[in-house]
Design a protein around this motif. Structure first.
Motif, PDB file in Angstrom:
ATOM      1  N   ALA A  98      52.893  22.366  18.069  1.00 37.83           N
ATOM      2  CA  ALA A  98      51.473  22.147  17.799  1.00 37.83           C
ATOM      3  C   ALA A  98      51.073  22.703  16.435  1.00 37.83           C
ATOM      4  O   ALA A  98      50.291  22.098  15.704  1.00 37.83           O
ATOM      5  N   LYS A  99      51.622  23.867  16.083  1.00 42.37           N
ATOM      6  CA  LYS A  99      51.215  24.519  14.832  1.00 42.37           C
ATOM      7  C   LYS A  99      51.882  23.880  13.611  1.00 42.37           C
ATOM      8  O   LYS A  99      51.291  23.806  12.532  1.00 42.37           O
ATOM      9  N   SER A 100      53.117  23.396  13.789  1.00 45.93           N
ATOM     10  CA  SER A 100      53.858  22.840  12.649  1.00 45.93           C
ATOM     11  C   SER A 100      53.725  21.332  12.516  1.00 45.93           C
ATOM     12  O   SER A 100      53.938  20.775  11.437  1.00 45.93           O
ATOM     13  N   GLY A 101      53.394  20.672  13.627  1.00 42.17           N
ATOM     14  CA  GLY A 101      53.374  19.216  13.617  1.00 42.17           C
ATOM     15  C   GLY A 101      54.760  18.604  13.705  1.00 42.17           C
ATOM     16  O   GLY A 101      54.934  17.395  13.547  1.00 42.17           O
ATOM     17  N   LEU A 102      55.783  19.430  13.965  1.00 41.30           N
ATOM     18  CA  LEU A 102      57.162  18.967  14.058  1.00 41.30           C
ATOM     19  C   LEU A 102      57.564  18.763  15.516  1.00 41.30           C
ATOM     20  O   LEU A 102      57.083  19.469  16.411  1.00 41.30           O
ATOM     21  N   ARG A 103      58.454  17.812  15.741  1.00 37.92           N
ATOM     22  CA  ARG A 103      59.056  17.617  17.056  1.00 37.92           C
ATOM     23  C   ARG A 103      60.509  17.208  16.857  1.00 37.92           C
ATOM     24  O   ARG A 103      60.787  16.338  16.027  1.00 37.92           O
ATOM     25  N   LEU A 104      61.395  17.834  17.598  1.00 33.60           N
ATOM     26  CA  LEU A 104      62.790  17.410  17.509  1.00 33.60           C
ATOM     27  C   LEU A 104      62.894  15.970  18.000  1.00 33.60           C
ATOM     28  O   LEU A 104      62.315  15.619  19.025  1.00 33.60           O
ATOM     29  N   PRO A 105      63.624  15.124  17.280  1.00 35.63           N
ATOM     30  CA  PRO A 105      63.759  13.730  17.715  1.00 35.63           C
ATOM     31  C   PRO A 105      64.591  13.632  18.982  1.00 35.63           C
ATOM     32  O   PRO A 105      65.493  14.426  19.214  1.00 35.63           O
ATOM     33  N   VAL A 106      64.261  12.666  19.821  1.00 37.37           N
ATOM     34  CA  VAL A 106      65.029  12.414  21.041  1.00 37.37           C
ATOM     35  C   VAL A 106      65.320  10.923  21.108  1.00 37.37           C
ATOM     36  O   VAL A 106      64.643  10.108  20.490  1.00 37.37           O
ATOM     37  N   ALA A 107      66.352  10.593  21.868  1.00 41.63           N
ATOM     38  CA  ALA A 107      66.695   9.183  22.036  1.00 41.63           C
ATOM     39  C   ALA A 107      65.612   8.476  22.828  1.00 41.63           C
ATOM     40  O   ALA A 107      64.881   9.095  23.604  1.00 41.63           O
TER      41      ALA A 107
END
Length: 311
Positions: A98-107
């Motif tokens: 939420a704070k970074s706006g990043l999400r690890l990609p998933v298939a």
């Protein structure tokens, strides 16, 4: 969601970073930071390439910052997701996302931590294959069966007659249930799916693994050396605790319950942790399985409630 104070967050050259002391305080595994990263590193290197692209070259090469230093948000997400006991990190992962706006990609079709779970599942199945002679395993993820797409379909095939080449096989569906599956809407869909499999594919064993119980489940199937659900194991313990299985009404007494805790008689004994409070622990298992019971001179319940469980 766990609040991340500004003192534990910074942006350097456009890259969000989180303070390592903050991670160490809120992540049980990271209290010994160097050991945590080293233990996670091997698992992380087996992650998909698009996940590794989120990591810094320093992390991939195990060039670690000081324990009082800083870690990029991408590195933190990767470590928290692929570390042992990652289920305890869910709240912190959400906060960093939420704070970074990043999400690890998933298939496509995978849940957030499904890739990490799948990697561990494949490693465990590979261990089974090494132990068993002339037995072969195949693991497919996101497999379509009827109108449903399952998380993992595991096929076990073995020779029953090597001279003729005759083989037999058994299949398992393993569903990895994250937090969302606790919501009523998801539970209704899960129940509908399970009913469909029981009716249309009774030969396929469906195993549901709760996100927060994945470590316990992996420990269990490693000890059993075969696939089984935790609920089936708990039902097995309850059966052994009964004074008799001959009547429609089953009874667990303080004496009969000892059998469930006997290491020689119960292959699932390691799941029971309160030998001095046996009836209390067994009642907890009945409640988990949603089996109604009565108390008096022991704990009694209907035998029919155990019908759907088997190891």
């Amino acid at each position: 969601m766990l609040p991340i104070p500004e003192s534990a967050w910074r942006i350097v050259a456009g890259t969000p970073q989180i303070a390592i002391p903050f991670l160490r305080r809120h992540t049980p595994q990271a209290k010994r930071f160097t050991q945590w990263v080293q233990r996670t590193h091997a698992k992380l290197l087996g992650a998909p390439s698009n996940v590794l692209s989120f990591c810094t070259s320093d992390l991939l090469e195990e060039k670690l910052p000081d324990v009082d230093g800083w870690l990029s948000a991408g590195d933190a997400l990767a470590l928290l997701t692929y570390s042992v006991y990652s289920s305890t990190n869910a709240e912190l992962i959400k906060s960093i996302e939420a704070k970074s706006g990043l999400r690890l990609p998933v298939a496509a079709g995978e849940s957030k931590l499904e890739g990490q779970f799948g990697k561990r599942l494949r490693e465990t199945i590979a261990g089974y294959a090494q132990l068993a002679d002339r037995t072969y395993y195949e693991v497919d993820n996101q497999k379509q069966i009827g109108n449903f797409r399952v998380d993992f379909l595991i096929t076990k095939e073995w020779y029953v007659d090597t001279s003729t080449g005759e083989t037999a096989r058994r299949q398992f569906v393993v569903e990895f249930d994250e937090e969302a599956h606790k919501k009523r809407r998801y539970q209704s869909n899960d129940e509908r799916r399970d009913r469909w499999f029981r009716k249309n594919h009774p030969e396929i064993k469906v195993i549901r693994v709760r996100h927060e119980e994945q470590e316990l489940w992996f420990d269990t199937i490693r000890q059993l050396k075969r696939l089984a659900s935790l609920d089936d194991c708990y039902a097995h313990c309850i059966r052994l605790a009964c004074s008799t299985l001959a009547s429609p009404e089953l009874l667990i007494t303080s004496i009969s319950s000892k059998t469930a805790y006997n290491t020689d008689l119960n292959e699932c004994h390691f799941l029971l942790t309160r030998p001095l409070q046996r009836l209390r622990e067994l009642k907890t298992l009945l409640e988990r399985l949603e089996i109604p019971y009565n108390t008096g001179k022991g704990v009694s319940f209907k035998r029919a409630h155990l019908r759907g469980y088997s190891l």
